[in-house]
Design a protein around this motif. Structure first.
Motif: not given
Length: 265
Positions: A29-34, A175-183
């Motif tokens: 929820f704070l970082f979109r990237k690794q 997973l967030r980096q691969e396009g998953y929603t943050a939730k």
């Protein structure tokens, strides 16, 4: 200490480690990237150092002491249980498909599972011995009634919780980096730590049957955790041109867990 009291302590201890995994997963929820490679190596090294110290101070030494108290040669269950723990994790690595955080290629048998599922399996496998370790120490504390043993169990839960923060992030952020929603990424990362309360409380439930094998089980958990450290954490902590950062983070993790165990245990 009665069974229900032991279960309560184990639930709180492993519940804390689970919540720390969830805290790490909340980083999506704070970082979109690794996170940076430097931070990645620091966190892995810290986790490795904590697990090494926990294996020695919290598991192997108590295993030897328990064996001596039972009139058995201290080295036999310590060495035998340690070897069985290593073989157990080796077997799981060979039989179950999984994907280590930061890796591109899955390990184990081929499967049609998604990357999310493979990442989840990898971290879940590693959380099994951690949950067992915390549960076993609460069993020892309950059976002996020794406040020092209870403090040691609490110290181990605290140490495992600290190293679970980067572990949760290592599942959720890719997973967030691969396009998953943050939730959704958060849910996968948090649930990867669910094995700890399951196996920690499970150990307490079978306490009456495992008491004669306690030295072996303590050493088993140590061997399983050391397998994770040597097979995955330390190699990944030393990736890159400069390995000093990874080395010093391992030393720092060891120091933290050693101080926790000696000060609280």
């Amino acid at each position: 200490m009665e069974l229900f009291q032991m279960m309560g302590w184990a639930a709180m201890g492993t519940g804390f480690t689970f919540l720390m995994t969830a805290l790490g997963a909340a980083s999506v929820f704070l970082f979109r990237k690794q996170v940076s490679e430097l931070a990645h190596r620091l966190s892995l090294g810290l986790a490795a150092g904590i697990m090494i110290a926990a294996s020695v101070w919290s598991l192997l030494i108590p295993a030897m002491e328990a064996a001596e108290a039972a009139g058995t040669a201290s080295w036999l269950p310590a060495a035998g249980g340690f070897l069985l723990g290593v073989l157990f994790l080796l077997l799981l690595d060979e039989l179950l498909p999984h994907l280590h955080p930061g890796s591109k290629d899955p390990e184990g048998p081929k499967s049609g599972l998604s990357r999310a599922s493979l990442l989840f399996l990898a971290v879940t496998l590693h959380n099994i011995p951690e949950g067992m370790s915390v549960g076993l120490l609460f069993v020892v504390a309950g059976q002996t009634g020794d406040p020092v043993a209870l403090s040691a169990a609490l110290a181990l839960a605290l140490g495992m919780g600290i190293q679970n923060v980067p572990e949760g992030a290592s599942v959720a952020l890719p997973l967030r980096q691969e396009g998953y929603t943050a939730k959704r990424a958060f849910v996968f990362g948090a649930l990867s730590g669910l094995a700890e309360p399951v196996f920690g409380i499970g150990v307490v439930l079978v306490a009456a049957w495992i008491t004669p094998f306690m030295p072996w089980l303590l050493a088993f958990s140590a061997g399983a955790m050391m397998y994770v450290v040597v097979e995955e954490l330390i190699p990944e902590a030393h990736l890159g041109e400069h390995s000093n950062v990874g080395t010093l983070s391992v030393m720092a993790g060891f120091l933290i867990m050693m101080v926790l165990d000696c000060a609280l245990g």
